[in-house]
Design a protein around this motif. Structure first.
Motif, PDB file in Angstrom:
ATOM      1  N   SER A  60       0.839  -1.213   0.000  1.00 23.85           N
ATOM      2  CA  SER A  60       0.000   0.000   0.000  1.00 23.85           C
ATOM      3  C   SER A  60       0.865   1.251   0.000  1.00 23.85           C
ATOM      4  CB  SER A  60      -1.025   0.037   1.131  1.00 23.85           C
ATOM      5  OG  SER A  60      -2.136  -0.777   0.813  1.00 23.85           O
ATOM      6  N   THR A  61       1.545   1.569   1.122  1.00 28.12           N
ATOM      7  CA  THR A  61       2.523   2.670   1.157  1.00 28.12           C
ATOM      8  C   THR A  61       1.890   4.037   0.917  1.00 28.12           C
ATOM      9  OG1 THR A  61       3.995   1.062   0.054  1.00 28.12           O
ATOM     10  CG2 THR A  61       4.927   3.205   0.569  1.00 28.12           C
ATOM     11  N   TYR A  62       0.763   4.297   1.585  1.00 25.99           N
ATOM     12  CA  TYR A  62       0.227   5.665   1.599  1.00 25.99           C
ATOM     13  C   TYR A  62       0.993   6.496   2.618  1.00 25.99           C
ATOM     14  CZ  TYR A  62      -3.908   4.324  -1.133  1.00 25.99           C
ATOM     15  OH  TYR A  62      -4.764   3.907  -2.123  1.00 25.99           O
ATOM     16  N   SER A  63       1.009   7.814   2.423  1.00 23.35           N
ATOM     17  CA  SER A  63       1.660   8.705   3.374  1.00 23.35           C
ATOM     18  C   SER A  63       0.769   9.911   3.640  1.00 23.35           C
ATOM     19  CB  SER A  63       3.024   9.168   2.859  1.00 23.35           C
ATOM     20  OG  SER A  63       2.887   9.945   1.674  1.00 23.35           O
ATOM     21  N   ASN A 123       0.116  -0.986  -7.689  1.00 26.29           N
ATOM     22  CA  ASN A 123      -0.374   0.103  -6.847  1.00 26.29           C
ATOM     23  C   ASN A 123       0.623   1.258  -6.671  1.00 26.29           C
ATOM     24  OD1 ASN A 123      -2.891  -0.989  -6.536  1.00 26.29           O
ATOM     25  ND2 ASN A 123      -2.492  -1.915  -4.553  1.00 26.29           N
ATOM     26  N   ALA A 124       1.069   1.795  -7.794  1.00 28.19           N
ATOM     27  CA  ALA A 124       1.911   2.998  -7.751  1.00 28.19           C
ATOM     28  C   ALA A 124       1.067   4.222  -7.443  1.00 28.19           C
ATOM     29  CB  ALA A 124       2.619   3.185  -9.091  1.00 28.19           C
ATOM     30  N   HIS A 125       1.624   5.151  -6.697  1.00 27.31           N
ATOM     31  CA  HIS A 125       0.973   6.446  -6.478  1.00 27.31           C
ATOM     32  C   HIS A 125       1.984   7.467  -5.965  1.00 27.31           C
ATOM     33  CE1 HIS A 125       0.779   5.214  -2.221  1.00 27.31           C
ATOM     34  NE2 HIS A 125       0.142   4.134  -2.615  1.00 27.31           N
ATOM     35  N   GLY A 126       1.650   8.727  -6.145  1.00 25.03           N
ATOM     36  CA  GLY A 126       2.557   9.809  -5.793  1.00 25.03           C
ATOM     37  C   GLY A 126       2.433  10.242  -4.350  1.00 25.03           C
ATOM     38  N   HIS A 127       3.472  10.965  -3.890  1.00 24.96           N
ATOM     39  CA  HIS A 127       3.532  11.531  -2.544  1.00 24.96           C
ATOM     40  C   HIS A 127       3.905  13.008  -2.670  1.00 24.96           C
ATOM     41  CE1 HIS A 127       3.501   7.439  -0.743  1.00 24.96           C
ATOM     42  NE2 HIS A 127       4.150   7.135  -1.856  1.00 24.96           N
ATOM     43  N   PRO A 128       2.977  13.845  -3.127  1.00 29.97           N
ATOM     44  CA  PRO A 128       3.338  15.252  -3.378  1.00 29.97           C
ATOM     45  C   PRO A 128       3.805  15.994  -2.140  1.00 29.97           C
ATOM     46  CG  PRO A 128       0.957  14.919  -3.553  1.00 29.97           C
ATOM     47  CD  PRO A 128       1.577  13.559  -3.506  1.00 29.97           C
ATOM     48  N   GLU A 129       3.269  15.620  -0.967  1.00 29.96           N
ATOM     49  CA  GLU A 129       3.639  16.323   0.263  1.00 29.96           C
ATOM     50  C   GLU A 129       5.066  16.015   0.690  1.00 29.96           C
ATOM     51  OE1 GLU A 129       2.510  12.274   1.528  1.00 29.96           O
ATOM     52  OE2 GLU A 129       1.711  13.698   0.062  1.00 29.96           O
ATOM     53  N   LEU A 130       5.704  15.006   0.104  1.00 33.68           N
ATOM     54  CA  LEU A 130       7.070  14.624   0.453  1.00 33.68           C
ATOM     55  C   LEU A 130       8.053  14.874  -0.685  1.00 33.68           C
ATOM     56  CD1 LEU A 130       6.315  11.218   2.242  1.00 33.68           C
ATOM     57  CD2 LEU A 130       6.739  13.448   3.298  1.00 33.68           C
ATOM     58  N   SER A 131       7.599  15.533  -1.731  1.00 31.08           N
ATOM     59  CA  SER A 131       8.408  15.667  -2.939  1.00 31.08           C
ATOM     60  C   SER A 131       9.260  16.925  -2.921  1.00 31.08           C
ATOM     61  CB  SER A 131       7.493  15.696  -4.178  1.00 31.08           C
ATOM     62  OG  SER A 131       6.739  14.513  -4.289  1.00 31.08           O
ATOM     63  N   GLN A 132      10.389  16.833  -3.569  1.00 26.38           N
ATOM     64  CA  GLN A 132      11.241  17.990  -3.774  1.00 26.38           C
ATOM     65  C   GLN A 132      10.573  18.947  -4.757  1.00 26.38           C
ATOM     66  OE1 GLN A 132      13.848  18.574  -2.074  1.00 26.38           O
ATOM     67  NE2 GLN A 132      15.165  16.798  -1.777  1.00 26.38           N
ATOM     68  N   ASP A 133      10.976  20.222  -4.707  1.00 22.85           N
ATOM     69  CA  ASP A 133      10.461  21.196  -5.660  1.00 22.85           C
ATOM     70  C   ASP A 133      10.704  20.711  -7.089  1.00 22.85           C
ATOM     71  OD1 ASP A 133       9.876  22.699  -3.466  1.00 22.85           O
ATOM     72  OD2 ASP A 133      11.431  24.203  -3.792  1.00 22.85           O
ATOM     73  N   GLU A 138       9.463  18.100  -8.710  1.00 23.11           N
ATOM     74  CA  GLU A 138       9.406  16.680  -8.999  1.00 23.11           C
ATOM     75  C   GLU A 138       8.299  16.040  -8.178  1.00 23.11           C
ATOM     76  OE1 GLU A 138      13.309  15.242  -7.898  1.00 23.11           O
ATOM     77  OE2 GLU A 138      12.608  14.629  -5.911  1.00 23.11           O
ATOM     78  N   LEU A 139       7.956  14.818  -8.537  1.00 22.75           N
ATOM     79  CA  LEU A 139       6.968  14.056  -7.781  1.00 22.75           C
ATOM     80  C   LEU A 139       7.594  12.736  -7.350  1.00 22.75           C
ATOM     81  CD1 LEU A 139       4.049  13.746  -6.755  1.00 22.75           C
ATOM     82  CD2 LEU A 139       3.500  12.644  -8.940  1.00 22.75           C
ATOM     83  N   LEU A 140       7.558  12.479  -6.050  1.00 21.22           N
ATOM     84  CA  LEU A 140       8.016  11.212  -5.501  1.00 21.22           C
ATOM     85  C   LEU A 140       6.887  10.189  -5.644  1.00 21.22           C
ATOM     86  CD1 LEU A 140      10.213   9.660  -3.849  1.00 21.22           C
ATOM     87  CD2 LEU A 140       8.968  10.382  -1.797  1.00 21.22           C
ATOM     88  N   ILE A 141       7.209   9.013  -6.183  1.00 17.31           N
ATOM     89  CA  ILE A 141       6.224   7.975  -6.467  1.00 17.31           C
ATOM     90  C   ILE A 141       6.708   6.665  -5.853  1.00 17.31           C
ATOM     91  CG2 ILE A 141       5.120   6.626  -8.311  1.00 17.31           C
ATOM     92  CD1 ILE A 141       5.613   9.114 -10.135  1.00 17.31           C
ATOM     93  N   SER A 142       5.793   5.950  -5.209  1.00 16.10           N
ATOM     94  CA  SER A 142       6.112   4.617  -4.687  1.00 16.10           C
ATOM     95  C   SER A 142       5.360   3.562  -5.473  1.00 16.10           C
ATOM     96  CB  SER A 142       5.741   4.508  -3.200  1.00 16.10           C
ATOM     97  OG  SER A 142       4.338   4.626  -3.030  1.00 16.10           O
ATOM     98  N   TYR A 143       5.891   2.347  -5.469  1.00 21.74           N
ATOM     99  CA  TYR A 143       5.141   1.197  -5.966  1.00 21.74           C
ATOM    100  C   TYR A 143       5.501  -0.006  -5.104  1.00 21.74           C
ATOM    101  CZ  TYR A 143       9.455   0.029  -8.628  1.00 21.74           C
ATOM    102  OH  TYR A 143      10.740  -0.260  -9.006  1.00 21.74           O
ATOM    103  N   PRO A 155       8.466  -1.312  -0.467  1.00 20.79           N
ATOM    104  CA  PRO A 155       8.189  -0.364  -1.549  1.00 20.79           C
ATOM    105  C   PRO A 155       9.466   0.100  -2.227  1.00 20.79           C
ATOM    106  CG  PRO A 155       7.985   0.718   0.582  1.00 20.79           C
ATOM    107  CD  PRO A 155       8.155  -0.745   0.864  1.00 20.79           C
ATOM    108  N   LYS A 156       9.328   0.402  -3.504  1.00 23.41           N
ATOM    109  CA  LYS A 156      10.377   1.053  -4.271  1.00 23.41           C
ATOM    110  C   LYS A 156       9.898   2.447  -4.643  1.00 23.41           C
ATOM    111  CE  LYS A 156      13.221  -2.463  -4.457  1.00 23.41           C
ATOM    112  NZ  LYS A 156      14.570  -2.401  -3.806  1.00 23.41           N
ATOM    113  N   PHE A 157      10.854   3.357  -4.822  1.00 25.33           N
ATOM    114  CA  PHE A 157      10.520   4.753  -5.091  1.00 25.33           C
ATOM    115  C   PHE A 157      11.198   5.234  -6.369  1.00 25.33           C
ATOM    116  CE2 PHE A 157       9.731   4.239  -0.614  1.00 25.33           C
ATOM    117  CZ  PHE A 157       8.642   5.059  -0.362  1.00 25.33           C
ATOM    118  N   ILE A 158      10.483   6.094  -7.071  1.00 23.32           N
ATOM    119  CA  ILE A 158      11.013   6.768  -8.245  1.00 23.32           C
ATOM    120  C   ILE A 158      10.622   8.241  -8.157  1.00 23.32           C
ATOM    121  CG2 ILE A 158      10.987   4.740  -9.734  1.00 23.32           C
ATOM    122  CD1 ILE A 158       8.326   5.691 -10.864  1.00 23.32           C
ATOM    123  N   THR A 159      11.314   9.074  -8.915  1.00 28.67           N
ATOM    124  CA  THR A 159      10.966  10.498  -8.964  1.00 28.67           C
ATOM    125  C   THR A 159      10.692  10.888 -10.418  1.00 28.67           C
ATOM    126  OG1 THR A 159      13.309  11.126  -9.071  1.00 28.67           O
ATOM    127  CG2 THR A 159      12.254  11.133  -6.905  1.00 28.67           C
TER     128      THR A 159
END
Length: 360
Positions: free
Chosen positions: A66-69, A316-326, A328-333, A352-356
């Motif tokens: 899941s990996t929601y934040s 179940n990939a999704h973004g984490h805008p509240e944790l992202s650098q200016d 870019e968008l941090l995304i987990s799957y 989870p793995k992360f991509i930007t």
């Protein structure tokens, strides 16, 4: 590595006593004139520093999905996981004999980056199962009215490892102590609401997935700002108008997954989801729109997961805008395996793995 709030073209600016939003919040699917839908998105890049956040040896959470934040008061980040492995692992990934799986767990990250696991004693799921045949998987969450609201999927056990979604519920969790105060029932219909949440100055947008057929369909509801917990205030987008009846909710896009994200992007919006147009696809797709409701343009594939091979699959990939650098968008799957015994022998697969994604 700590990350800052995303600065995007749709940022909300405080001006005097009012708010100015850089994006349209139109409720109908009638806008197609924004720059966002013409964007040619780059290929996302792996973020090893974010992967490392969950390379934990225990005791506590050592794997899960899941990996929601969600951002909590006191500069804390809450990570919400569904099925989770709780215990300890050695340097090679071998678990201790006492490792167990629970159906949901919370991981709190403090302002120093320290992580701590929240389950009930046992260990058992943080949100206890209603009975022996059902359990809760988490969906997206939001802090509102001094409490944390967590969308849940009530799930029925089918066979040894099978499952079937039954209905939505909504958990109320107190802050700052993170104690469950109520699990609210009463959601009806075929849509699993809370696959993703997005907040704008006037509304909370609630994205749901209809997963009763081979194809998964996107739905959307909205609640006035500050009223997410009061379902009598919700409206559901039908064929062309907002409806009070959830049964009138219409299908807005297909090929999305059971978890996704929608966030501001330039002068429009960006939706991130694993591709479900083909079974166990390695693709992560991005859709753009001028309105929170769409219409969503043909998706662009922004990444293909290298872990998808053999018995292993991603989802179940999704973004984490509240944790992202200016910019870019941090995304987990999530990563998993069809071989359950392999998972129990090596829980490190189940992290989870992360991509930007560059949003410039």
């Amino acid at each position: 590595m700590r990350r800052r709030r995303l600065t995007a073209g749709c940022a909300v600016l405080a001006i005097g006593a009012g708010l100015l939003a850089g994006c349209s919040e139109e409720g109908k699917q009638d806008r197609g004139d924004c720059e966002a839908i013409t964007a040619d998105l780059d290929w996302a890049q792996p973020s090893r520093s974010d992967d490392a956040r969950f390379e934990l040896s225990g005791p506590g959470w050592v794997g899960g999905d899941s990996t929601y934040s969600v951002q909590l008061p006191q500069e804390r980040t809450l990570w919400l996981f569904s099925d989770s492995l709780i215990g300890t692992v050695d340097e090679g990934g071998t678990p201790d004999p006492g490792m167990t799986m629970v159906h949901n767990a919370l991981v709190v990250e403090d302002d120093s980056g320290q992580l701590s696991t929240l389950t009930r004693q046992g260990p058992e799921s943080f949100l206890p199962a209603p009975d022996e045949q059902t359990y809760y998987w988490v969906q997206d969450a939001k802090v509102e009215g001094g409490e944390l609201l967590v969308f849940l999927s009530l799930t029925q056990q089918v066979g040894e490892h099978g499952f079937e979604w039954e209905r939505n519920t909504l958990a109320h969790v107190s802050l700052p102590d993170l104690e469950v105060t109520e699990v609210e029932e009463g959601f009806e219909g075929p849509v699993a609401w809370g696959a993703g949440l997005m907040t704008t100055p006037t509304h909370t947008w609630i994205y749901g997935i209809e997963d009763r057929e081979e194809v998964k369909h996107l739905h959307v509801a909205r609640a006035p700002a500050g009223s997410l917990a009061d379902r009598s205030t919700w409206e559901y987008l039908g064929t062309d108008e907002w409806e009070d009846d959830p049964d009138e909710s219409g299908r807005l896009a297909k090929g999305v997954a059971n978890e996704l994200s929608v966030s501001p992007f330039r002068d429009g919006y960006l939706m991130i989801s694993s591709d479900t147009s083909q079974a166990y696809s390695p693709k992560i797709n991005a859709w753009t729109a001028c309105s929170p409701t769409g219409p969503w343009v043909q998706p662009q594939t922004i990444y293909e997961t290298p872990e998808t091979q053999g018995q292993h699959f991603t989802y179940n990939a999704h973004g984490h805008p509240e944790l992202s650098q200016d910019g870019e968008l941090l995304i987990s799957y999530n990563v998993n395996t069809f071989d359950f015994q392999e998972l129990m022998n090596n829980p490190t697969i189940y992290r989870p793995k992360f991509i930007t994604l560059d949003l410039a």
